[in-house]
Design a protein around this motif. Structure first.
Motif, short mmCIF file in Angstrom:
data_model
loop_
_atom_site.label_atom_id
_atom_site.label_comp_id
_atom_site.label_asym_id
_atom_site.label_seq_id
_atom_site.Cartn_x
_atom_site.Cartn_y
_atom_site.Cartn_z
N THR A 127 25.20 10.32 26.03
CA THR A 127 24.42 10.17 24.80
C THR A 127 23.57 8.92 24.90
O THR A 127 23.90 7.99 25.63
N LYS A 128 22.46 8.90 24.15
CA LYS A 128 21.68 7.67 24.06
C LYS A 128 22.49 6.61 23.33
O LYS A 128 22.40 5.42 23.64
N HIS A 129 23.26 7.05 22.36
CA HIS A 129 24.13 6.15 21.59
C HIS A 129 25.09 7.03 20.81
O HIS A 129 24.83 8.21 20.59
N ASN A 130 26.23 6.47 20.44
CA ASN A 130 27.10 7.20 19.52
C ASN A 130 27.78 6.24 18.57
O ASN A 130 27.83 5.02 18.79
N ALA A 146 20.79 7.24 13.73
CA ALA A 146 21.02 8.27 14.74
C ALA A 146 19.77 9.10 14.97
O ALA A 146 19.38 9.37 16.13
N ALA A 150 17.54 9.20 18.42
CA ALA A 150 17.35 10.49 19.09
C ALA A 150 15.87 10.79 19.32
O ALA A 150 15.49 11.35 20.35
N VAL A 158 22.36 11.98 20.20
CA VAL A 158 23.16 10.91 19.58
C VAL A 158 24.31 11.59 18.84
O VAL A 158 24.11 12.62 18.19
#
Length: 561
Positions: A127-130, A146, A150, A158
């Motif tokens: 993921t790019k971030h979570n 988020a 994304a 995300v």
């Protein structure tokens, strides 16, 4: 300012972000969210899939066909882990997606509770971030962040993990203006725009390679103007298909292991290689030790991590490709490269005679995959959205389907996810209801997510499904034939009666075994309202050619095997 439950805040944030369709599967940890979705059903259409992986691929297909962020919802534990393949697929291909998962209550986290899993830990690399939410007061801003992550820069998935008690608690909520997406890189770093323009001005044999990073209507227009100005041949990676007008005389075809002969061979003859929004994947470059060593390389990309990762470049132009390409174009003057463009013709003709014509106009013997693909494309006037599964069907579809509009190919490029095609096509039908969506699948890929025929049935999704049935795991069998002495280890397929399966789901279908029946079957499929399954029984040991052998160079493409 309103005092809302966490579940209602999730729905309000989705609406705020312009989301009108979500894909998912309910379960215990997301019951509050689904209760809220019931109340918001006039504003948010929820598509129930048959499996969480199908939901993630459907959200992916929705995103690819619109450029908007796809949304998928799943419960905790196995519901969340079933999203992992879909999230990884989106991550590899830079597809904007927000995955909302439920989890056990905050007090039960870390106790190996029933259906508890550390989904943020599991998905961190893909993921790019979570996020994991432990405060309902932070829920709205976290969801907004988020969506921002994304859709900004190099897009991607995300994940937001929301414990069940957070969805029941209340917090004050007020709508906020949307945060505009940004790129977050310096476009004119080290005078790169001027350096790129200077190299292109002096090029005698420029070559323009495009990937998935230059897409959408604006990107396509910018790309076309650039190519016309510098009068360069254009080729695309699998992910870049459809970004450049294939009817343009400058378009030379697809790059890669199963791409077209001319653009692959001519890679090692150009003097300036202009790569736009591509990552020099190993399936494109072949052996890096011999790849384009004679050329000056300019790399346009939005992600600094891609620069010099696989191929060392001479000039890196960072930023949104449509913006940086315009900036370079402004510094150029019209050029002509008539002889260089003409030099591609002998290779294209050799491939046409030895590979393309025998594939799409065989005249005798069993049906070929390529002729089925081309016939469907022509019957749709080349205006349909092409969705592919993975394997020989994918490569044949990419080679022989034609595109007249942007955002016309949806395929799993980086991860190569079998089972992607059918649910992704379902997602596309909700994204672009005014377009015909055709999905090509092999018998192996279809069986991986066969249950999504239930989603097609329930949603009456008008997917035109074309099964290229060769009774093999075709791509693996081809490798076994070419490199493993035809030892077909566990690649023959024992297939069910797909006509009976389609009938069980209430889906019209037709099986074609003879070439003389193909045109009428395609017409029946396209004239039937709603979904249709067309099973084309194709040659069992057909091969996708040309092919660059594993570890080979772009000069080693095989036209026969």
């Amino acid at each position: 300012m309103r005092n809302l439950t966490g579940a209602d805040i999730i729905c309000e944030c989705l609406i705020e972000q312009g989301v009108d369709t979500v894909f998912g599967y309910p379960g215990g940890a997301v019951l509050n969210i689904y209760d809220s979705l019931y109340n918001y059903s006039d504003k948010i259409h929820h598509v129930l899939t048959a499996h969480e992986q199908g939901a993630s691929h459907a959200a992916d297909g929705y995103a690819r066909s619109t450029g908007r962020t796809g949304v998928v919802i799943a419960t905790s534990g196995p519901g969340a882990t079933n999203l992992v393949t879909g999230i990884a697929t989106a991550y590899m291909d830079s597809v904007p997606m927000v995955a909302i998962t439920g989890n056990v209550a905050c007090s039960l986290l870390g106790l190996d509770s029933f259906q508890e899993v550390d989904i943020t830990g599991i998905t961190m690399p893909i993921t790019k971030h979570n996020f994991i939410l432990k405060d309902v007061n932070k829920l709205a801003d976290t969801l907004r962040e988020a969506f921002y992550i994304a859709g900004s820069g190099r897009k991607g998935p995300v994940l937001v993990d929301v414990p069940k008690d957070i969805t029941a608690q209340k917090a004050d909520f007020a709508n906020k203006p949307l945060k505009p997406y940004t790129v977050n890189v310096t476009m004119h770093q080290d005078g790169c725009i001027a350096k790129a323009a200077e190299l292109i001005k002096n090029a005698e044999r420029p070559f323009l390679y495009t990937g998935g990073g230059i897409y959408g209507e604006d990107g396509a227009k910018t790309l076309k103007a650039f190519a016309e100005l510098i009068d360069a041949p254009v080729s695309s990676s699998l992910m870049g298909q459809g970004s450049f007008d294939e009817t343009d005389s400058r378009y030379m075809g697809m790059l890669g292991m199963h791409g077209n002969l001319a653009p692959n061979v001519k890679t090692n003859e150009c003097d300036v290689l202009v790569a736009v929004g591509m990552r020099f994947d190993d399936r494109v470059t072949g052996n890096l030790a011999t790849y384009a060593k004679q050329a000056k390389i300019i790399h346009f990309d939005i992600d600094p991590a891609e620069i010099n990762k696989n191929v060392k470049v001479d000039v890196a132009v960072l930023g949104d490709c449509k913006d940086t390409l315009r900036a370079v174009t402004d510094l150029l003057v019209p050029a002509k490269h008539k002889e260089w463009l003409a030099s591609f013709a002998p290779y294209a003709e050799e491939e046409r005679v030895r590979v393309i014509e025998p594939e799409i106009h065989p005249g005798h013997g069993p049906l070929n995959m390529g002729e089925v693909v081309r016939a469907v494309s022509e019957a749709t006037r080349n205006e349909a959205v092409l969705v592919t599964d993975v394997g020989q069907n994918q490569m044949m579809s990419a080679r022989y389907f034609k595109y007249s509009r942007n955002r016309s190919i949806i395929t799993s490029g980086g991860l190569g996810t079998m089972g992607f095609g059918l649910p992704a096509a379902v997602g596309a039908t909700f994204a672009v209801p005014d377009r015909t969506v055709c999905v090509f699948m092999g018998d192996g890929g279809l069986q991986m997510n066969l249950q999504e025929l239930g989603t097609v049935m329930e949603q009456k999704a008008p997917v035109k499904m074309i099964l290229l049935n060769n009774n093999y795991l075709g791509n693996v069998r081809q490798w076994q034939a070419m490199f493993f002495n035809r030892k077909y280890s566990f690649t023959p397929m024992l297939n069910p009666d797909y006509m009976k399966i389609a009938e069980a789901y209430g889906i019209p279908s037709r099986r074609v075994m003879e070439r003389s029946d193909l045109s009428a079957a395609i017409d029946e499929m396209l004239s039937t309202a709603g979904p249709f399954l067309l099973e084309a029984c194709v040659i069992e040991e057909g091969n996708v050619l040309p092919m660059t052998p594993p570890g080979g160079t772009v000069n080693d493409m095989l036209l026969e095997c």
